[in-house]
Motif scaffolding. Sequence first.
Motif, PDB file in Angstrom:
ATOM      1  N   TYR A  97       0.857  -1.227   0.123  1.00 51.18           N
ATOM      2  CA  TYR A  97      -0.050  -0.158   0.187  1.00 51.18           C
ATOM      3  C   TYR A  97       0.713   1.193  -0.124  1.00 51.18           C
ATOM      4  O   TYR A  97       0.724   2.102  -0.726  1.00 51.18           O
ATOM      5  CB  TYR A  97      -0.645  -0.130   1.051  1.00 51.18           C
ATOM      6  CG  TYR A  97      -2.034   1.100   1.194  1.00 51.18           C
ATOM      7  CD1 TYR A  97      -2.522   1.633   0.172  1.00 51.18           C
ATOM      8  CD2 TYR A  97      -2.345   1.554   2.458  1.00 51.18           C
ATOM      9  CE1 TYR A  97      -3.522   2.507   0.360  1.00 51.18           C
ATOM     10  CE2 TYR A  97      -3.241   2.606   2.577  1.00 51.18           C
ATOM     11  CZ  TYR A  97      -3.941   3.125   1.471  1.00 51.18           C
ATOM     12  OH  TYR A  97      -4.891   4.022   1.510  1.00 51.18           O
ATOM     13  N   ASN A 117      -2.941  10.601  -7.943  1.00 48.95           N
ATOM     14  CA  ASN A 117      -3.703   9.658  -6.797  1.00 48.95           C
ATOM     15  C   ASN A 117      -4.912   9.114  -6.851  1.00 48.95           C
ATOM     16  O   ASN A 117      -4.897   7.763  -6.628  1.00 48.95           O
ATOM     17  CB  ASN A 117      -3.502  10.522  -5.627  1.00 48.95           C
ATOM     18  CG  ASN A 117      -2.214  10.894  -5.173  1.00 48.95           C
ATOM     19  OD1 ASN A 117      -1.214  10.225  -5.318  1.00 48.95           O
ATOM     20  ND2 ASN A 117      -1.934  12.094  -4.475  1.00 48.95           N
ATOM     21  N   ALA A 136      -4.613   5.031  -6.906  1.00 53.16           N
ATOM     22  CA  ALA A 136      -5.598   4.403  -5.884  1.00 53.16           C
ATOM     23  C   ALA A 136      -6.871   3.729  -6.379  1.00 53.16           C
ATOM     24  O   ALA A 136      -7.149   2.626  -5.978  1.00 53.16           O
ATOM     25  CB  ALA A 136      -6.296   5.329  -4.827  1.00 53.16           C
ATOM     26  N   ASP A 171      -7.115  -0.546  -6.023  1.00 53.79           N
ATOM     27  CA  ASP A 171      -8.404  -0.907  -5.443  1.00 53.79           C
ATOM     28  C   ASP A 171      -9.072  -1.925  -6.351  1.00 53.79           C
ATOM     29  O   ASP A 171      -9.305  -3.140  -5.898  1.00 53.79           O
ATOM     30  CB  ASP A 171      -9.285   0.127  -4.935  1.00 53.79           C
ATOM     31  CG  ASP A 171     -10.450  -0.324  -4.027  1.00 53.79           C
ATOM     32  OD1 ASP A 171      -9.964  -1.078  -2.870  1.00 53.79           O
ATOM     33  OD2 ASP A 171     -11.488  -0.393  -4.482  1.00 53.79           O
ATOM     34  N   ASN A 186     -12.837   3.186  -0.964  1.00 51.14           N
ATOM     35  CA  ASN A 186     -11.516   2.945  -0.796  1.00 51.14           C
ATOM     36  C   ASN A 186     -10.614   3.871  -1.776  1.00 51.14           C
ATOM     37  O   ASN A 186      -9.723   4.409  -1.068  1.00 51.14           O
ATOM     38  CB  ASN A 186     -11.144   1.679  -0.986  1.00 51.14           C
ATOM     39  CG  ASN A 186     -11.383   0.691   0.345  1.00 51.14           C
ATOM     40  OD1 ASN A 186     -11.753   1.205   1.354  1.00 51.14           O
ATOM     41  ND2 ASN A 186     -11.441  -0.709   0.133  1.00 51.14           N
ATOM     42  N   SER A 221      -8.188   6.746  -0.071  1.00 51.15           N
ATOM     43  CA  SER A 221      -6.783   6.696  -0.362  1.00 51.15           C
ATOM     44  C   SER A 221      -6.076   7.558  -0.775  1.00 51.15           C
ATOM     45  O   SER A 221      -5.042   8.378  -0.678  1.00 51.15           O
ATOM     46  CB  SER A 221      -6.511   5.297  -1.181  1.00 51.15           C
ATOM     47  OG  SER A 221      -6.596   4.009  -0.326  1.00 51.15           O
ATOM     48  N   GLU A 235      -5.672  10.261   1.746  1.00 50.15           N
ATOM     49  CA  GLU A 235      -4.665   9.685   2.882  1.00 50.15           C
ATOM     50  C   GLU A 235      -3.317  10.142   2.249  1.00 50.15           C
ATOM     51  O   GLU A 235      -2.400  10.615   2.599  1.00 50.15           O
ATOM     52  CB  GLU A 235      -4.705   8.332   2.932  1.00 50.15           C
ATOM     53  CG  GLU A 235      -5.923   7.976   4.114  1.00 50.15           C
ATOM     54  CD  GLU A 235      -6.034   6.621   4.123  1.00 50.15           C
ATOM     55  OE1 GLU A 235      -7.160   6.449   4.933  1.00 50.15           O
ATOM     56  OE2 GLU A 235      -5.471   5.888   3.484  1.00 50.15           O
ATOM     57  N   PHE A 236      -3.014   9.718   0.840  1.00 53.02           N
ATOM     58  CA  PHE A 236      -1.643  10.034  -0.222  1.00 53.02           C
ATOM     59  C   PHE A 236      -1.465  11.404   0.037  1.00 53.02           C
ATOM     60  O   PHE A 236      -0.122  11.922   0.044  1.00 53.02           O
ATOM     61  CB  PHE A 236      -1.841   9.602  -1.225  1.00 53.02           C
ATOM     62  CG  PHE A 236      -1.852   7.913  -1.463  1.00 53.02           C
ATOM     63  CD1 PHE A 236      -1.516   7.189  -0.491  1.00 53.02           C
ATOM     64  CD2 PHE A 236      -2.313   7.385  -2.589  1.00 53.02           C
ATOM     65  CE1 PHE A 236      -1.700   5.799  -0.711  1.00 53.02           C
ATOM     66  CE2 PHE A 236      -2.593   6.160  -2.807  1.00 53.02           C
ATOM     67  CZ  PHE A 236      -2.202   5.290  -1.635  1.00 53.02           C
ATOM     68  N   LEU A 252       0.246   5.249   7.464  1.00 50.98           N
ATOM     69  CA  LEU A 252      -0.715   4.290   6.784  1.00 50.98           C
ATOM     70  C   LEU A 252      -0.740   2.937   7.490  1.00 50.98           C
ATOM     71  O   LEU A 252      -1.696   2.310   7.643  1.00 50.98           O
ATOM     72  CB  LEU A 252       0.078   3.961   5.390  1.00 50.98           C
ATOM     73  CG  LEU A 252      -0.442   5.066   4.272  1.00 50.98           C
ATOM     74  CD1 LEU A 252       0.271   4.650   2.949  1.00 50.98           C
ATOM     75  CD2 LEU A 252      -1.761   5.743   4.059  1.00 50.98           C
ATOM     76  N   SER A 256      -4.310   1.996   9.017  1.00 46.39           N
ATOM     77  CA  SER A 256      -4.822   0.615   8.698  1.00 46.39           C
ATOM     78  C   SER A 256      -5.188  -0.335   9.837  1.00 46.39           C
ATOM     79  O   SER A 256      -5.964  -1.212  10.207  1.00 46.39           O
ATOM     80  CB  SER A 256      -4.343  -0.021   7.557  1.00 46.39           C
ATOM     81  OG  SER A 256      -2.992  -0.281   7.765  1.00 46.39           O
TER      82      SER A 256
END
Length: 419
Positions: free
Chosen positions: A119, A133, A137, A141, A330, A334, A337-338, A350, A354
């Motif tokens: 990940y 991104n 992502a 996914d 997701n 993600s 988050e990135f 991460l 998670s």
Amino acid sequence: MNRRSPYGLLIAQAVSVTGTRMSVVALPWFVLQTTGDALLTGITAFVEMAALVTTRILGGPLVDRIGPRMASVGGDLIAGLVLGVVPLLYAADLLAYPVLLVLVGLVGLFRGPSDNAKYAMVPDVAATAGWSNERAAGLADSVQRLGSLIGAPLGAVLIALVGAPAVIALDAASFLLAAALVATLVRIRRTEPDPAEAGHRTGVGGYLADLGAGLRFVRHDPLLRAIVAMVLLTNLLDQALTAVLIPVWAAERFHDAAPVGLVFGALSAGAVVGSLLVSIYGARLPRWRTYALAFLLGAVPRIFVLALPVGLPVIAGVALAGGVLLGAINPLLSAAEFERIPANLRARVLGAVSGLAWAGIPLGGLVGGVLASTLGATGGILAVGTAYLLVTLDPLIRRRTWRLMNRPAPTTTLVSVPG
């Protein structure tokens, strides 16, 4: 542009997830067949996931230190070798239940850092190919969803053809193949450490400092805190369903493992479509609004339909439609988050996100076992569905927090984390 690394990582993820999803069907069925006890099935799921969740959190500093590529290869290699012992001992009539628990726990122990490493590599390998991104992502996914789509029904079919122990052996082989793919195809640049951390690179003190940095970052970021709380609860409920309630439901209602694969497969098929759509159009979607609506409308109906007196085609259709909506979730999380996590802290943060979010998974197996034993499969499914409905309302209630998905955090505040 280097496209070998991102595609190599995607293929490795697909192989690993396919094997794992086969085992998700095979392992509970194997325990049910050999013990006849739904509670022991839940305990088995608890042991594996407790080890996995723990090492996703605690292994983040190690992944940052040795590099995600090496962590991925090493973790998959050891997990595959350990899991391969299960069918060998069973064939020799030496697999007592406590031994199975130890082996399953070891698999989770090494799978945690390996999954986290894959990940953490996504934004790095995507940058080498010039991907956004959302695209990175979404594709990551998608391959995981596709692995679930193939793995779950294939696992159910193979159980009928060759038995659960052979399917577990195939999962072990998939770990080894994933390790080989990452080792030979994936190349990334090592991220230089933050100079502020330079004095904390060795020893127990250095490890604890690295671990604390990741946990503090999560604690001080309101969106990451919300993601952790939300996914913790939904993971608990999903694990209760997938590890115990749906297998027991299939055994009680259909006396066959095939419906398990059908439900998981339909949900995964829809999710592949949803995540692919995000990989194409995600950069143009309002993240928070898309996430909130997809979560609310996609999550709950696919649970309650299991308790209705309807046939498998209807159940599969509802799961398919729900999967399309859930597939968008997701990649959007993600991508946010990135953008919010600095590269030098990525594996730690991460892993913390998670791992903390997955902390509900071990308990989910136990909750599923208790619900199946006390309420039966249908009663347990209704209880889980009701709880899930309440959880899906949070993004609509706490809008101020969840709207942070729509914009990156200021880059000047990302690297330094208050003590």
